[in-house]
Design a protein around this motif. Structure first.
Motif, short mmCIF file in Angstrom:
data_model
loop_
_atom_site.label_atom_id
_atom_site.label_comp_id
_atom_site.label_asym_id
_atom_site.label_seq_id
_atom_site.Cartn_x
_atom_site.Cartn_y
_atom_site.Cartn_z
N LEU A 452 0.73 -0.97 -0.20
CA LEU A 452 -0.11 0.05 0.03
C LEU A 452 0.80 0.98 -0.07
N TYR A 453 0.56 2.22 -1.15
CA TYR A 453 1.46 3.55 -1.13
C TYR A 453 1.14 4.24 0.23
N ASP A 454 2.02 4.89 0.50
CA ASP A 454 1.89 5.97 1.61
C ASP A 454 0.36 6.86 1.23
N PRO A 455 -0.54 6.76 2.16
CA PRO A 455 -1.67 7.41 1.82
C PRO A 455 -1.60 8.80 1.64
N SER A 456 -0.43 9.50 1.61
CA SER A 456 0.09 10.83 1.47
C SER A 456 0.26 10.91 -0.13
N ASN A 457 0.71 9.82 -0.53
CA ASN A 457 1.07 9.70 -1.93
C ASN A 457 0.14 9.09 -2.89
N ASP A 458 -0.90 9.76 -3.06
CA ASP A 458 -2.07 9.47 -3.77
C ASP A 458 -1.80 9.28 -5.28
N TRP A 459 -2.13 8.25 -5.81
CA TRP A 459 -1.92 7.92 -7.15
C TRP A 459 -3.03 8.77 -7.94
N LEU A 460 -2.92 9.48 -8.82
CA LEU A 460 -3.58 10.30 -9.42
C LEU A 460 -4.31 11.37 -8.54
N GLY A 461 -4.31 11.14 -7.27
CA GLY A 461 -5.15 12.13 -6.43
C GLY A 461 -6.71 12.51 -6.89
N SER A 462 -7.12 11.40 -7.55
CA SER A 462 -8.43 11.72 -7.80
C SER A 462 -9.73 10.63 -7.44
N GLU A 463 -10.66 11.18 -7.67
CA GLU A 463 -11.88 10.38 -7.54
C GLU A 463 -12.28 9.66 -8.78
N PHE A 464 -12.70 8.48 -8.43
CA PHE A 464 -13.16 7.71 -9.81
C PHE A 464 -14.59 7.48 -9.74
N ASP A 465 -15.14 7.64 -10.93
CA ASP A 465 -16.53 7.70 -10.96
C ASP A 465 -16.76 6.17 -11.77
N LEU A 466 -17.49 5.18 -11.09
CA LEU A 466 -17.72 3.86 -11.41
C LEU A 466 -18.70 3.91 -12.42
N TYR A 467 -18.26 3.16 -13.71
CA TYR A 467 -19.20 2.83 -14.58
C TYR A 467 -20.27 1.74 -13.82
N PRO A 468 -21.73 2.19 -13.94
CA PRO A 468 -22.61 1.39 -13.12
C PRO A 468 -22.80 -0.12 -13.50
N VAL A 469 -22.65 -0.88 -12.51
CA VAL A 469 -22.65 -2.53 -12.76
C VAL A 469 -23.71 -2.98 -11.85
N GLY A 470 -24.98 -3.11 -12.07
CA GLY A 470 -26.19 -3.08 -11.19
C GLY A 470 -26.10 -1.99 -10.47
#
Lengths: 552, 440
Positions: A452-470
């Motif tokens: 697990l990366y250091d939480p301060s080292n956010d990859w992309l630093g983004s939020e990801f909007d999930l494609y709806p699956v169910g």
């Protein structure tokens, strides 16, 4: 290089081989009349021409028929260990024998329509059976005779009786006159070989070493016959013949009691029914009896181990995954199963997560935080979100991905995760990547070594909007938020229901609605039970009518 | 390198020469899943000094990666420019599993993704293996075709064939019998299994059961025949084995197993798919680039650099390819030193295809595969040449390969995901310049 000459040239062999078989395999014949209930073949009926043989299963001209299932490699190992009554140590010694690879079907290896009995599988099964049988004749002659319960019998007689006991246990159904004939012929011809070998090699037949050598050979051959035979390898389900009105097509049959016992035992413990279950098989048409059996076995080691094995296959854990990581995953799953933990714990239970600096922390990631799972879905030093996303959408959520990916390449300069992720968001890549990238991206906090990366080292630093699956959709940021969505998801539970339904009926889903409806019913019953643990789902499957029904 | 003395202890099964008009040819297929990464966009310094036009090979044409093969240039046909056009024509994904499924079949798979791809037709190694051991060829091999390493060969019914993944599995499955008496009793067992199959068969008459039982019965026959052939075989058994085909020792033992399979006349066709999970730390000492990044990348699974088309990924793939070609060159030495029937050597009767499932690490590029053929003198293939095959499809190369082993194959592959033939544009017959004569 040193060498071992391992086979002597000889012209001796095999007038006895397959030339003595009955000849070419006939194609399936036309319609064959069913035999009335209670029919017992009379003397000589076994010799009638094939077209007059009784058929217990009607003709089917398409693949809408519950196919003939074969035991899996794991079941073969377990069943051999069981019928030969090997010790744990002896069974462990067999792990070095590699069996032929199996065809996976959406996380399961027991889908009958994907299975075959290949030359390679027969060869490796024979090897395992032979090695397993050797455990029974290890040590001195007296040790082997004691183990085989020879008493005062000769080695030849002892082997015959052992073979009969073995085949009765291995075949699960009644050991009939035909099987007796197979065994007798095998041992008679084996005795001829032994006699020839003793004579040509001028061996002393009274020496213990000679007796042990040939006892071992006899036991190997009966063990191979018992375990390579169709009655052992195939899980035959014929069902009980019912009345069908003229002009109507038979749709289903109730399974016969011994077939229910087979299904129950392989489903719950991954091995053939033991003596107590066989003795009680007449009662298994009752859902109460099946539930009692399930309750008695669901939390024992064999059953939990079998369930965990199925989950490991479903999670697509790579063979070369670190052994310690695999043990940790097995332990987590075993606890989740045995303690009847809520379904959601699978994805948001507390697990010990490892960091690059060799520290650890407890995180609510469930299996999505365990090294064995992450490492099995890590494919490159650049993003693994493709593999991880596909895995989550297809396996864990039973979601559909587009059939065809567009015929386009990655740009040559797309080398780091951010670049690749952004390229995927553009046409034509987005056709597919928008479905699974964000699922995988939520796990990008795990690096290529599954730390697990250091939480301060956010990859992309983004939020990801999930494609709806169910019902899984919305914004996630990391394994915890993704896990929480999975844990709350009805889609994920319905997917788990489908997995265990397919595992029970040992085939891929049939075309049409019949299986989908059965799964829906099971899912609803599971949810209505108020207990969404996996063992609760398995109980629902065991008591369902579909569990004791053969689809035609 | 093998000592020639080993061979003298062998006695090869002469049955391969039963057709006096034809030599006992074999095919060995090596497949890498991941291609050879370009340095800076091309393979300068890695493969060939020139890939333009046809020309006779000489040592100066072999770049660093291919250099270990230079001593076998007289037996080589280095082929460049071939297109894996089947994916462009027939559609399909560029993911590893889909590319792998097309690599040796020249057709698009059907029936799902990584785990369930099937075809309606066999892959080229199986097609040729069946020919070499079938009605038109030399019948008396124990196995028509063998797969080791990964699994992306497809059987005659288009089902994916499992590969034997470790040397131990190869050795125990293919060389594992311990005595003649064992073979005899196993044959008795097979006879009785076959009889039980015949007994239960009439009770299980339906389409699905028949498919399973047909395959089962055929397998029993095949095992029985294998036992019969092995009983007449005098052959050297490899003396040690690793249980992991993805290690340095494991790969070396796979090459040894291939040599023994050929020498023992066990099969007509062997396909070896290199493992994507292998780590290659041991190659760091050979690396021209001694950076920590290369060391780290070599320590990761080989699949990783296939997604890293920077210089580090390219260096790792170069090192790995060169090492594999060193092993292959040694294998060819051994084949050349080992006598076969009729005064020939094993190499005289062997054809080797070395190819990849993709051209490089950008999964969409389908031209410029790192591939070549090695052919002994009894094959129907011209060697000692670089052939610029620009404009030809991989399907045509497979037709050429088949005819190079005298299989009367006019076209190969070209089926779409529904099993419908759509490959007219892919199949224009053999690449004639590679053949000594076109086989009709």
């Amino acid at each position: 290089m040193s060498s071992t000459m391992y086979v002597r040239g000889s012209a001796l062999l095999l007038a006895l081989t397959i030339s003595s078989c009955s000849g070419e395999i006939a194609e399936p014949t036309g319609s064959v009349p069913d035999v009335p209930e209670g029919h017992t073949p009379g003397e000589g009926e076994g010799r009638v021409p094939e077209e007059e043989e009784p058929s217990f299963i009607p003709q089917a001209s398409d693949d809408r028929y519950s196919p003939l299932a074969r035991v899996t490699n794991t079941e073969f190992r377990t069943a051999v260990e069981q019928v030969l009554a090997l010790t744990e140590e002896e069974a462990a010694a067999l792990s070095g024998i590699t069996l032929a690879p199996e065809q996976e079907s959406q996380g399961l290896f027991n889908a009958a329509n994907q299975q075959s009995v290949s030359q390679l599988s027969l060869t490796t099964f024979a090897q395992l059976a032979s090695t397993a049988a050797d455990a029974l004749t290890a040590g001195e002659l007296e040790d082997a005779r004691t183990r085989l319960e020879c008493g005062d019998q000769t080695e030849a007689e002892c082997a015959r009786l052992f073979g009969e006991r073995l085949m009765r246990s291995a075949y699960r159904e009644t050991f009939d006159a035909s099987d007796q004939e197979r065994l007798t012929e095998l041992l008679t011809e084996t005795e001829t070989l032994i006699g020839g070998e003793i004579e040509s090699a001028a061996l002393d037949p009274e020496l213990d070493a000679t007796k042990l050598f040939f006892l071992r050979m006899r036991i190997r051959s009966v063990a191979q016959l018992a375990t390579l035979a169709p009655k052992f390898l195939l899980l035959v389900e014929r069902g009980e013949v019912g009345e069908v009105a003229d002009g109507e097509e038979e749709q289903e049959r109730p399974l016969l009691p011994h077939e229910i016992a087979n299904r129950l035992s392989f489903f719950l413990v991954g091995s053939p029914p033991d003596a107590s279950l066989r003795a009680a098989e007449a009662e298994l048409t009752s859902s109460t009896a099946r539930l009692e059996y399930a309750n008695a076995h669901l939390t024992n080691d064999a059953s939990v181990n079998g369930i965990v094995n199925t989950l490991i296959g479903w999670l697509d854990i790579r063979e070369d995954v670190d052994a310690a990581a695999l043990r940790k995953l097995r332990a987590y799953l075993a606890t989740w199963v045995r303690d009847a933990r809520p379904f959601g714990d699978l994805y948001e239970g507390q697990v010990e997560v490892e960091h690059a600096d060799e520290t650890t922390s407890m995180e609510p990631f469930g299996v999505l935080g365990l090294r064995a799972v992450i490492a099995s879905h890590t494919s490159s030093p650049t993003p693994s979100f493709i593999n991880r996303g596909e895995f989550i959408v297809e396996k864990l959520l039973c979601g559909e991905l587009p059939e065809d990916l567009p015929d386009a390449a990655l740009p040559e300069d797309a080398v780091d995760p951010v670049d690749v992720f952004e390229v995927h968001a553009t046409s034509p890549c987005a056709t597919c990547h928008h479905v699974f990238d964000n699922y995988g991206a939520a796990l990008q906090r795990f690096d290529v070594d599954s730390n697990l990366y250091d939480p301060s080292n956010d990859w992309l630093g983004s939020e990801f909007d999930l494609y709806p699956v169910g019902d899984v959709e919305g914004v996630v940021r990391d394994p915890a938020t993704l896990g929480a969505r999975m844990a709350a998801s009805q889609q994920a539970r319905r997917c788990m229901t489908e997995l265990w339904y397919r595992n029970a009926v040992r085939r891929d889903l049939l075309p049409g609605a019949v299986d989908e409806e059965a799964i829906d019913e099971l899912f609803e019953a599971w949810m209505a039970s108020g207990d969404d643990s996996l063992v609760s789902l398995i109980r629902q499957i065991v008591v369902a009518e579909d569990f004791v029904t053969l689809r035609l | 390198m093998a000592s020639a003395g080993v061979a003298s202890a062998w006695s090869f099964n002469p049955l391969g020469a039963q057709d006096p008009s034809r030599k006992p040819l074999r095919l060995i297929t090596f497949v890498d899943h991941y291609g050879l990464s370009p340095h800076g966009g091309d393979r300068t310094g890695q493969w060939m000094t020139s890939e333009s036009g046809d020309f006779a090979l000489s040592e100066e044409h072999f770049e660093w990666v291919l250099a270990p093969m230079a001593r076998h240039q007289a037996h080589m046909a280095v082929i460049t420019g071939v297109w894996q056009r089947s994916r462009a024509v027939l559609g399909g994904s560029a993911a590893h599993f889909a590319v792998n499924a097309q690599a040796l079949t020249g057709s698009r798979g059907r029936g799902g993704r990584s785990s369930g791809i099937r075809h309606d037709h066999p892959s080229i190694d199986v097609h040729i293996g069946e020919f070499l051991s079938g009605d038109y060829g030399l019948r008396d091999r124990v196995y028509p075709h063998v797969r080791i390493g990964g699994s992306f060969s497809y059987g005659t019914d288009g089902a994916k064939l499992g590969g034997l993944g470790s040397p131990r599995a190869v050795y125990s499955s293919l060389f594992g019998a311990t005595s003649l008496v064992d073979l005899q009793t196993q044959a008795l067992v097979m006879e009785q299994v076959q009889r039980q199959l015949q007994t239960i068969r009439p009770q299980l008459v339906n389409a699905n059961a028949a498919t399973m039982l047909d395959g089962y019965a055929s397998s029993v026959d095949a095992v029985a025949r294998e036992l019969e052939l092995r009983a007449d075989l005098v052959c050297e058994q490899p003396d040690s084995s690793s249980n992991n085909g993805a290690t340095e020792a494991g790969v070396r033992q796979m090459f040894t197993a291939i040599y023994n399979m050929i020498g023992c006349d066990l099969t007509s066709s062997i396909a070896y798919a290199f493992s994507g999970s292998q780590r290659h730390q041991f190659l760091f000492a050979e690396s021209p680039d001694r950076s920590g990044a290369v060391r780290t990348a070599l320590g990761r699974s080989y699949h990783n650099p296939s997604h890293n088309n920077g210089t580090v990924g390219a260096m790792v793939q170069s090192l790995v390819y060169r090492w594999r070609l060193e092993l292959l060159a040694d294998l060819i030495d051994r084949l050349a030193e080992t006598p076969d029937v009729g005064g020939d050597t094993l190499l005289d009767n062997t054809v080797i295809l070395f190819t990849s499932a993709m051209s490089n690490n950008t999964h969409g590029t389908r031209q410029g595969y790192p591939q070549f053929i090695v052919a002994g003198r009894n094959a129907n293939l011209n060697t000692g040449m670089h052939f610029d095959c620009t404009g030809h499809s991989n399907n045509e190369l497979f037709v050429t390969l088949a005819q190079g082993l005298f299989a009367p194959t006019a076209r190969f592959g070209g089926y779409n995901g529904s099993g419908v033939y759509r490959g007219a544009a892919l199949n224009n017959g053999p690449i004639e310049k590679l053949l000594k004569e076109v086989v009709s």
